[in-house]
Scaffold this motif. Structure first.
Motif, PDB file in Angstrom:
ATOM      1  N   MET A 189     106.751  30.463  41.673  1.00 58.95           N
ATOM      2  CA  MET A 189     105.604  30.819  40.914  1.00 58.95           C
ATOM      3  C   MET A 189     104.170  31.029  41.906  1.00 58.95           C
ATOM      4  O   MET A 189     104.344  30.672  43.113  1.00 58.95           O
ATOM      5  CB  MET A 189     105.384  29.269  39.958  1.00 58.95           C
ATOM      6  CG  MET A 189     105.100  28.253  40.657  1.00 58.95           C
ATOM      7  SD  MET A 189     104.665  26.764  39.825  1.00 58.95           S
ATOM      8  CE  MET A 189     106.222  26.379  39.053  1.00 58.95           C
ATOM      9  N   PHE A 190     103.367  31.364  41.089  1.00 52.25           N
ATOM     10  CA  PHE A 190     102.229  31.857  41.875  1.00 52.25           C
ATOM     11  C   PHE A 190     101.320  30.650  42.390  1.00 52.25           C
ATOM     12  O   PHE A 190     100.819  30.606  43.457  1.00 52.25           O
ATOM     13  CB  PHE A 190     100.955  32.658  40.710  1.00 52.25           C
ATOM     14  CG  PHE A 190      99.743  33.293  41.380  1.00 52.25           C
ATOM     15  CD1 PHE A 190     100.342  34.157  42.402  1.00 52.25           C
ATOM     16  CD2 PHE A 190      98.749  32.905  41.057  1.00 52.25           C
ATOM     17  CE1 PHE A 190      98.964  35.069  42.949  1.00 52.25           C
ATOM     18  CE2 PHE A 190      97.500  33.625  41.439  1.00 52.25           C
ATOM     19  CZ  PHE A 190      97.718  34.596  42.433  1.00 52.25           C
ATOM     20  N   SER A 191     101.514  29.530  41.563  1.00 51.89           N
ATOM     21  CA  SER A 191     100.591  28.292  42.214  1.00 51.89           C
ATOM     22  C   SER A 191     101.516  27.770  43.301  1.00 51.89           C
ATOM     23  O   SER A 191     100.880  26.737  44.056  1.00 51.89           O
ATOM     24  CB  SER A 191     100.907  27.353  41.130  1.00 51.89           C
ATOM     25  OG  SER A 191     100.102  27.727  39.898  1.00 51.89           O
ATOM     26  N   PHE A 192     102.682  28.031  43.851  1.00 53.31           N
ATOM     27  CA  PHE A 192     103.154  27.726  44.944  1.00 53.31           C
ATOM     28  C   PHE A 192     102.302  28.062  46.210  1.00 53.31           C
ATOM     29  O   PHE A 192     102.416  27.248  47.139  1.00 53.31           O
ATOM     30  CB  PHE A 192     104.474  28.458  45.250  1.00 53.31           C
ATOM     31  CG  PHE A 192     105.373  27.925  46.344  1.00 53.31           C
ATOM     32  CD1 PHE A 192     106.118  26.677  46.349  1.00 53.31           C
ATOM     33  CD2 PHE A 192     105.443  28.843  47.527  1.00 53.31           C
ATOM     34  CE1 PHE A 192     106.852  26.461  47.519  1.00 53.31           C
ATOM     35  CE2 PHE A 192     106.261  28.346  48.622  1.00 53.31           C
ATOM     36  CZ  PHE A 192     106.789  26.930  48.657  1.00 53.31           C
ATOM     37  N   LEU A 193     101.430  28.840  46.238  1.00 52.06           N
ATOM     38  CA  LEU A 193     100.729  29.256  47.333  1.00 52.06           C
ATOM     39  C   LEU A 193      99.701  28.114  47.715  1.00 52.06           C
ATOM     40  O   LEU A 193      99.189  27.927  48.826  1.00 52.06           O
ATOM     41  CB  LEU A 193      99.850  30.614  47.106  1.00 52.06           C
ATOM     42  CG  LEU A 193     100.649  31.949  46.994  1.00 52.06           C
ATOM     43  CD1 LEU A 193      99.509  32.820  46.459  1.00 52.06           C
ATOM     44  CD2 LEU A 193     101.209  32.399  48.424  1.00 52.06           C
ATOM     45  N   GLY A 194      99.521  27.249  46.481  1.00 47.55           N
ATOM     46  CA  GLY A 194      98.280  26.154  46.540  1.00 47.55           C
ATOM     47  C   GLY A 194      99.291  24.928  47.159  1.00 47.55           C
ATOM     48  O   GLY A 194      98.495  23.930  47.050  1.00 47.55           O
ATOM     49  N   TYR A 336     111.059  39.770  34.328  1.00 48.80           N
ATOM     50  CA  TYR A 336     110.265  39.520  35.982  1.00 48.80           C
ATOM     51  C   TYR A 336     110.347  37.959  35.937  1.00 48.80           C
ATOM     52  O   TYR A 336     110.585  37.155  34.735  1.00 48.80           O
ATOM     53  CB  TYR A 336     109.081  39.900  36.001  1.00 48.80           C
ATOM     54  CG  TYR A 336     108.112  40.060  35.096  1.00 48.80           C
ATOM     55  CD1 TYR A 336     107.686  38.927  34.172  1.00 48.80           C
ATOM     56  CD2 TYR A 336     107.327  41.110  34.859  1.00 48.80           C
ATOM     57  CE1 TYR A 336     106.913  38.847  32.965  1.00 48.80           C
ATOM     58  CE2 TYR A 336     106.338  41.387  33.658  1.00 48.80           C
ATOM     59  CZ  TYR A 336     106.285  40.165  32.800  1.00 48.80           C
ATOM     60  OH  TYR A 336     105.307  40.177  31.861  1.00 48.80           O
ATOM     61  N   ASN A 337     110.044  37.355  36.923  1.00 48.17           N
ATOM     62  CA  ASN A 337     109.868  36.003  36.993  1.00 48.17           C
ATOM     63  C   ASN A 337     108.578  35.474  36.703  1.00 48.17           C
ATOM     64  O   ASN A 337     107.680  35.971  36.298  1.00 48.17           O
ATOM     65  CB  ASN A 337     110.501  35.352  38.435  1.00 48.17           C
ATOM     66  CG  ASN A 337     109.512  35.670  39.602  1.00 48.17           C
ATOM     67  OD1 ASN A 337     108.539  36.715  39.158  1.00 48.17           O
ATOM     68  ND2 ASN A 337     109.880  35.697  40.758  1.00 48.17           N
ATOM     69  N   LEU A 338     108.553  34.046  36.713  1.00 47.07           N
ATOM     70  CA  LEU A 338     107.243  33.264  36.539  1.00 47.07           C
ATOM     71  C   LEU A 338     106.009  33.837  37.209  1.00 47.07           C
ATOM     72  O   LEU A 338     104.758  34.191  36.513  1.00 47.07           O
ATOM     73  CB  LEU A 338     107.276  31.655  36.853  1.00 47.07           C
ATOM     74  CG  LEU A 338     105.966  30.922  36.147  1.00 47.07           C
ATOM     75  CD1 LEU A 338     105.675  31.219  34.693  1.00 47.07           C
ATOM     76  CD2 LEU A 338     106.226  29.612  36.426  1.00 47.07           C
ATOM     77  N   THR A 339     106.261  34.309  38.460  1.00 48.47           N
ATOM     78  CA  THR A 339     105.134  34.902  39.051  1.00 48.47           C
ATOM     79  C   THR A 339     104.644  36.102  38.825  1.00 48.47           C
ATOM     80  O   THR A 339     103.586  36.473  38.252  1.00 48.47           O
ATOM     81  CB  THR A 339     105.625  35.059  40.637  1.00 48.47           C
ATOM     82  OG1 THR A 339     106.050  33.672  41.275  1.00 48.47           O
ATOM     83  CG2 THR A 339     104.392  35.772  41.584  1.00 48.47           C
ATOM     84  N   GLY A 340     105.672  36.997  38.099  1.00 51.38           N
ATOM     85  CA  GLY A 340     105.073  38.251  37.659  1.00 51.38           C
ATOM     86  C   GLY A 340     104.402  37.951  36.301  1.00 51.38           C
ATOM     87  O   GLY A 340     103.460  38.749  36.136  1.00 51.38           O
ATOM     88  N   PHE A 341     104.928  37.115  35.646  1.00 51.97           N
ATOM     89  CA  PHE A 341     104.051  36.729  34.205  1.00 51.97           C
ATOM     90  C   PHE A 341     102.660  36.366  34.473  1.00 51.97           C
ATOM     91  O   PHE A 341     101.807  36.756  33.955  1.00 51.97           O
ATOM     92  CB  PHE A 341     104.830  35.678  33.300  1.00 51.97           C
ATOM     93  CG  PHE A 341     103.981  35.234  32.347  1.00 51.97           C
ATOM     94  CD1 PHE A 341     103.545  36.014  31.175  1.00 51.97           C
ATOM     95  CD2 PHE A 341     103.490  34.048  32.278  1.00 51.97           C
ATOM     96  CE1 PHE A 341     103.073  35.506  30.330  1.00 51.97           C
ATOM     97  CE2 PHE A 341     102.693  33.429  31.296  1.00 51.97           C
ATOM     98  CZ  PHE A 341     102.301  34.096  30.042  1.00 51.97           C
ATOM     99  N   GLU A 342     102.690  35.458  35.512  1.00 47.08           N
ATOM    100  CA  GLU A 342     101.094  35.060  35.906  1.00 47.08           C
ATOM    101  C   GLU A 342     100.357  35.973  36.477  1.00 47.08           C
ATOM    102  O   GLU A 342      99.034  36.038  35.981  1.00 47.08           O
ATOM    103  CB  GLU A 342     101.281  33.891  37.025  1.00 47.08           C
ATOM    104  CG  GLU A 342     101.892  32.491  36.270  1.00 47.08           C
ATOM    105  CD  GLU A 342     102.315  31.332  37.470  1.00 47.08           C
ATOM    106  OE1 GLU A 342     102.268  30.224  37.364  1.00 47.08           O
ATOM    107  OE2 GLU A 342     102.385  31.918  38.712  1.00 47.08           O
ATOM    108  N   LEU A 343     100.565  36.984  37.408  1.00 49.29           N
ATOM    109  CA  LEU A 343      99.919  37.894  37.722  1.00 49.29           C
ATOM    110  C   LEU A 343      99.604  38.776  36.652  1.00 49.29           C
ATOM    111  O   LEU A 343      98.534  39.448  36.688  1.00 49.29           O
ATOM    112  CB  LEU A 343     100.757  38.772  39.013  1.00 49.29           C
ATOM    113  CG  LEU A 343     100.951  37.948  40.211  1.00 49.29           C
ATOM    114  CD1 LEU A 343     101.836  38.626  41.131  1.00 49.29           C
ATOM    115  CD2 LEU A 343      99.830  37.750  40.754  1.00 49.29           C
ATOM    116  N   SER A 344     100.638  39.055  35.712  1.00 46.03           N
ATOM    117  CA  SER A 344     100.203  40.104  34.594  1.00 46.03           C
ATOM    118  C   SER A 344      99.134  39.563  33.755  1.00 46.03           C
ATOM    119  O   SER A 344      98.166  40.300  33.429  1.00 46.03           O
ATOM    120  CB  SER A 344     101.454  40.174  33.732  1.00 46.03           C
ATOM    121  OG  SER A 344     102.447  40.855  34.450  1.00 46.03           O
ATOM    122  N   VAL A 345      99.055  38.147  33.573  1.00 43.54           N
ATOM    123  CA  VAL A 345      98.048  37.520  32.671  1.00 43.54           C
ATOM    124  C   VAL A 345      96.973  37.623  33.512  1.00 43.54           C
ATOM    125  O   VAL A 345      95.709  38.012  32.749  1.00 43.54           O
ATOM    126  CB  VAL A 345      98.457  36.186  32.336  1.00 43.54           C
ATOM    127  CG1 VAL A 345      97.234  35.421  31.661  1.00 43.54           C
ATOM    128  CG2 VAL A 345      99.660  36.075  31.466  1.00 43.54           C
TER     129      VAL A 345
END
Length: 385
Positions: A189-194, A336-345
């Motif tokens: 997920m996108f939040s994994f970077l944090g 796409y996965n959750l990361t793709g959805f988060e980036l799209s939003v």
């Protein structure tokens, strides 16, 4: 209690030449500070351009100090005089606005300086400078940073601050991606970077970017609210809609718009302060809070912002539909996965915010031009005897 913003003529006028003069003085003073710091740090050394106690690192430290100092000075002694309504808002809101501006300029300066010196080190592989050259390099970078940050802070507006916010968020997230030790972070997920699993560099860069971005968004909200209040004072229902009772009762709602953006800003700060690996529920709660506030803004533009162009309201509805379509593609179709959805939003939301800001700025400028033209016409009318 309604918002009250005094006219610009209520305070001493600070000219564009005053800004340039003070910015040059700030650049000169900070360049001397940078030269002294460079000579002290590099005494008896031949520093590299990038690395531990390199020219780039010392320049970043001195540049951040200069950026913070010049931004604080510009806010206190220039911006508050150029924008007198800032002095009428509560002190704690002034403080949040100042902190947001100071932090975004300091953090942006650090990122830009380190990236530039890293590139220079790659271009001039093995180059080392002597004490004088290193001190002069630090001096030049520190002085230029102070000059640019003072000018940028003194001329802050909703439109310029939105550009700063967008560039800072994009740069911070991109750097955190590059610093991630787990190259497959995007599979989660996108939040994994944090999270700490992504590495210390990615962890600090990502979370600090979110926290500072939330503070900057809070500062930006003050400037945008001021523009919305000015528009609400001159709002007139369109003649074609006056026959509808509901349309006649609609008025711009700056307070609701402001609170929605404040909720988004608070949620972004909360997302950065509570990473997903610390508390999944709290982290998800902040994400949901930001999502609900943005959906209210997007879906309610026709009610909250009457008088805006019809195409703007159509774009707002299209943004809601795009968010829903992105959710369907992720949740139901697994496109796409959750990361793709988060980036799209995120892309959809910031695109809408950018259009919202530019539309508001254009309407505000048009209103000011009409007022100036009306005042000019009235001044030319003969006085009644």
């Amino acid at each position: 209690m309604p918002y009250q913003y005094p006219d610009a003529t209520a305070s001493r006028r600070i000219t564009e030449l005053d800004i340039e003069r003070r910015a040059l003085w700030a650049g000169l003073i900070c360049s001397i500070f940078g030269l002294a710091a460079g000579l002290i740090f590099f005494a008896g050394e031949r520093p590299a351009l990038f690395g531990r106690w390199s020219v780039g690192l010392v320049s970043a430290i001195c540049g951040a100090t200069a950026a913070a100092s010049s931004s604080a000075y510009a806010f206190r002694f220039i911006l508050r005089h150029r924008e007198p309504w800032l002095r009428r808002i509560p002190t704690w809101r002034q403080l949040i606005t100042a902190i947001g501006l100071i932090l975004v300029h300091a953090a942006s300066s650090v990122m830009i300086i380190l990236v530039l010196f890293h590139l220079f080190q790659q271009a001039f592989l093995g180059l080392r400078l002597d004490v004088l050259a290193g001190g002069l390099a630090v001096s030049a970078v520190t002085g230029l940073t102070a000059y640019l940050c003072l000018v940028a802070t003194a001329r802050t507006s909703a439109e310029t601050l939105s550009v700063v916010l967008g560039i800072f968020m994009a740069a911070g997230v991109l750097i955190s991606m590059l610093l991630a030790e787990d190259q497959g972070w995007w599979r989660s997920m996108f939040s994994f970077l944090g999270t700490s699993q992504a590495g210390h560099g990615s962890f600090w860069t990502f979370n600090l970017t979110l926290i500072i971005s939330g503070l900057v968004l809070a500062a930006f909200t003050e400037f945008l609210t001021r523009d919305l209040v000015l528009l609400s004072r001159t709002y007139r229902c369109r003649p074609a809609l006056r026959r509808y009772r509901l349309a006649r009762r609609l008025r711009p709602r700056p307070r609701i718009v402001r609170w929605c953006l404040v909720v988004v800003a608070t949620a972004i700060v909360g997302i950065g302060m509570v990473p997903v690996n610390v508390s999944t529920q709290v982290h998800s709660g902040f994400v949901q809070m930001a999502s609900v506030a943005m959906i209210i803004l997007l879906a309610g533009t026709a009610v909250l912002l009457p008088g805006y162009p019809a195409v703007f309201h159509m774009m707002s509805m299209a943004a809601v539909a795009a968010v829903w379509a992105a959710f369907i593609l992720w949740h139901d179709w697994s496109y796409y996965n959750l990361t793709g959805f988060e980036l799209s939003v995120v892309a959809i939301m910031f695109s809408w915010i950018s259009v919202f800001i530019r539309t508001t700025a254009a309407m505000t400028r048009d209103g000011e031009e009409r007022n100036q033209a009306r005042l000019a016409e009235e001044s030319q009318l003969p006085a009644k005897s």
